[in-house]
Structure formats: structure tokens, C-alpha cells
Write an enzyme that holds these catalytic residues in place. Structure first.
Site, PDB file in Angstrom:
ATOM      1  N   LYS A  52       0.841  -1.162  -0.078  1.00  0.00           N
ATOM      2  CA  LYS A  52      -0.175  -0.071   0.118  1.00  0.00           C
ATOM      3  C   LYS A  52       0.907   1.263   0.009  1.00  0.00           C
ATOM      4  O   LYS A  52       0.488   2.034  -0.709  1.00  0.00           O
ATOM      5  CB  LYS A  52      -0.927  -0.007   1.182  1.00  0.00           C
TER       6      LYS A  52
ATOM      7  N   ASP B 177     -11.051   2.912   4.375  1.00  0.00           N
ATOM      8  CA  ASP B 177     -11.376   1.628   4.115  1.00  0.00           C
ATOM      9  C   ASP B 177     -13.080   1.337   3.814  1.00  0.00           C
ATOM     10  O   ASP B 177     -13.394   0.268   3.535  1.00  0.00           O
ATOM     11  CB  ASP B 177     -11.032   0.515   5.207  1.00  0.00           C
TER      12      ASP B 177
ATOM     13  N   GLN C 252      -5.008  -1.546   9.707  1.00  0.00           N
ATOM     14  CA  GLN C 252      -4.746  -2.819   8.990  1.00  0.00           C
ATOM     15  C   GLN C 252      -5.073  -3.812   9.984  1.00  0.00           C
ATOM     16  O   GLN C 252      -4.725  -4.095  11.203  1.00  0.00           O
ATOM     17  CB  GLN C 252      -3.093  -2.897   8.596  1.00  0.00           C
TER      18      GLN C 252
END
Ligand code: NAP
Length: 312
Positions: free
Chosen positions: A62, A129, A106
Site C-alpha cells: 500500500k 477503508d 490494518q
């Protein structure tokens, strides 16, 4: 002569790597065009807790993707024994940081940490997200907002391949908040008739054979085979698994990747299919960059015309 009992001589392989690269180019152009007015690049803060090795690889990917398009990444790697209170304080600090447009926690977190209050603490406008309760509610109601990256990436892949969803029978295998549920809502918003299967579904194969579009997101290696698929179906494999190393390949072998779908069995039957790796995975990262760039555009009053087709 191919041994296929449907009119699709070869399945179209839906190349997520290629599409993700094209999206990155578009994002880079949007960012460089808006940079002077914004006075700063978009920023993504990635919060990683503990030493989960797979998470380490995902976070590194990422961060590299951010660098390619001109997003500044702010990495926060905290030890596994970080308390929930410390994490909440870090999230609060990032919520107030004007350089940060997106915050990503994460997952999975180390045992003992509950992700729910932490995800809820991320400011909904910085929810890179798309997993904040408010943003899931916006998806449910058809309102604009950051979308969950994996299903949004699937929608972009289907759109790019010209798959018409209106009136189609779609089956999603899996009902997680991360993938299955938002996937079903997005397909429904695109006018498909959606059925969601899960671990208690009886006779999965009979159900999935009704699908014109089948999304496998069960997290079970090679669950979906020829017996689950009707000829000509579009098959999307969200699963990603590392198989145990093969001793015959020598000590260097780390194990190959596979999905929830037995590709070699299903590809001859499908009209289109995603590979693993190189299908949904790169699209998930691309949509994270989209969410961050869109938040930056909102912050600085840039138009979103050129990215509109990616907003589901
Ligand atoms: P998850 O939270 O474990 O959810 C799995 C879902 O599948 C659950 O709803 C479960 O049902 C259902 N399920 C499990 N076994 C089943 C079976 N035999 N038949 C039918 N349904 C079954 O997993 P997730 O987070 O949604 O992720 C799914 C997969 O996608 C994983 O392999 C993950 O690594 C992968 N993934 C990939 C990406 C990417 O970028 N490519 C991103 C996210 C996730 P119950 O609800 O009844 O338990």
C-alpha cells in the site's frame, strides 16, 4: 476444437493488475493537477499493530502504491502490546492532522484488541477503508461516501469488462462486513438480484449454479469448483491463501497463492474470471488510493468528474 458446452470459447481473464495500473495513472494525473491549489499532496496514514507477516507485506504494498501516485503515506507501526487507549489516542491525533485524508487500520489486530471501537473512532470522512458504521449505512441507503475497497474494486473490474448487472442473478459466497455484505449491497445497487450464501447455507452448489455472476469470498482455499458454476457465468475470486510449501520444489518454495476458486476447473466453464494473484488483490489497493484521493478532492474543492465512474 475446445471442449466447452457454452458459447464462450475462452474465458476473459479479468486482469486486476492492469486495471489497477490504469487507475493509478488517472489518480496521479488528478493529484498533480490539484497540487498547486491544495498546497499539499493527499495523505494516507496506515496503522499497523504487531508483527503479522502478511499484514507487513500488505502495508508495504500500500505504501509503495501511494508513492507511485503521489500520495504521502504516514506509517505508524505500533508494538503488539499497544493498548486500545493508546491506539484511540493515535487515531484521534490523525483525525485532527490536516495532512491526513485517509486513515487505515490494518486488520487483523493482535489478540485482545477489539477492532470495532477503533474503526468507529476513525473520522468518517477519513475512513479510507469504508468500514465505518456511518459509511456502511451510507452504502445501504445509496448515499455517497467512501466504499469498502475490495467490493468496490470488484465493481470496477466488472464495469471495465462490460459485464451488465441489471437483472442478473448474482450469488455472493460470504457475508463478512469487510467483503460479502458490502459486495451484495453494491451488486444490488447495480440492479442485480442478489443471494448471499454463508457457512450454514445448505447445498451451496445448487445455489451457486443459479448465478450468472458468482463472487467467492468465503476464505476457504479452492472451495468453488466446476460443480458450483453454470456455463457462461462470470466468476470473481476474492479469496487469497498461501498454500503450504511444496517439498518437491525445494527449500526456497514459500508456497503458492490460490483463491477460493479452483481456477483450472472453473475457467473452461466461465465467460469471465479473475485470477489469483492479479485479480481482486491489486484492485483493493487501487480503491484505497481512490478513497484517499477523493477525500483530498473534497477537502480542497476539486471536482471529481474524472473519477466519477469509480464511485459506486
Ligand atoms: P471472513 O470474515 O472469514 O468471512 C468469510 C465468510 O464466508 C463468512 O461469512 C462465512 O460464513 C463464509 N463461509 C465460510 N466457509 C464457507 C463455506 N464453506 N460455504 C459458504 N460460506 C462460507 O473472510 P473475509 O474477510 O470476508 O475474506 C474472505 C476471503 O477474501 C479471505 O480469503 C480473505 O483473505 C480474502 N480477502 C481478499 C482481499 C483482497 O484484496 N483480495 C481483501 C479482503 C479479503 P459465516 O458468516 O457463516 O461464518
Amino acid at each position: 476444437m475446445l471442449d466447452r458446452d457454452h458459447p464462450f470459447p475462452m474465458a476473459t481473464v479479468l486482469d486486476g493488475k492492469l486495471l489497477a495500473a490504469a487507475i493509478e495513472q488517472r489518480l496521479a494525473a488528478v493529484i498533480s493537477a490539484g497540487l498547486a491549489r491544495a498546497g499539499r499532496p493527499p495523505g494516507l496514514a496506515v496503522l499497523r499493530v504487531g508483527e503479522d507477516p502478511a499484514s507487513g507485506v500488505y502495508v508495504a504494498n500500500k505504501e509503495k502504491a501511494c508513492a507511485r501516485v503521489g500520495i504521502r503515506s504516514f506509517g505508524h507501526h505500533l508494538p503488539a502490546d499497544t493498548s486500545s487507549a493508546q491506539l484511540l489516542a493515535t487515531i484521534e491525533q490523525l483525525n485532527g492532522d490536516p495532512r491526513v485524508d485517509g486513515i487505515l487500520l490494518q486488520l487483523p489486530l493482535p489478540k485482545g484488541l477489539d477492532e470495532r471501537p477503533l474503526l468507529a473512532a476513525i473520522h468518517p470522512d477519513k475512513d479510507a477503508d469504508g468500514l465505518h458504521t456511518l459509511n456502511l449505512g451510507r452504502l445501504l441507503k445509496g448515499e455517497a461516501g467512501p466504499r469498502s475497497c475490495t467490493p468496490a474494486g470488484v465493481m470496477a473490474l466488472l464495469a471495465k469488462a462490460g459485464v451488465k448487472l441489471e437483472g442478473k442473478r448474482a450469488v455472493v459466497v460470504g457475508r463478512s462486513i469487510l467483503v460479502g455484505q458490502p459486495m451484495a449491497l453494491m451488486l444490488q445497487a447495480a440492479q442485480a438480484t442478489v443471494t448471499v450464501a454463508h457457512s450454514r447455507t445448505r447445498d451451496l452448489a445448487t445455489l451457486t449454479r443459479q448465478a450468472e455472476v458468482l463472487v467467492a469470498a468465503a476464505g476457504r482455499p479452492r472451495l468453488i469448483g466446476a460443480e458450483h458454476v453454470s456455463p457462461g457465468a462470470v466468476v470473481v475470486d476474492v479469496g487469497i491463501h498461501r498454500l503450504p510449501p511444496d517439498p518437491e520444489k525445494g527449500p526456497q518454495d514459500k508456497g503458492s497463492l490460490c483463491g477460493d476458486v479452483r481456477f483450472e476447473e472453473v475457467e473452461p466453464m466461465a465467460s469471465a474470471i479473475t485470477p489469483v494473484p492479479g485479480g481482486v488483490g491489486p484492485m483493493t489497493v487501487a480503491m484505497l488510493l481512490v478513497n484517499t484521493t477523493v477525500a483530498w478532492c473534497h477537502q480542497h474543492g476539486h471536482g471529481l468528474e474524472t473519477l466519477e465512474d469509480l464511485l459506486v
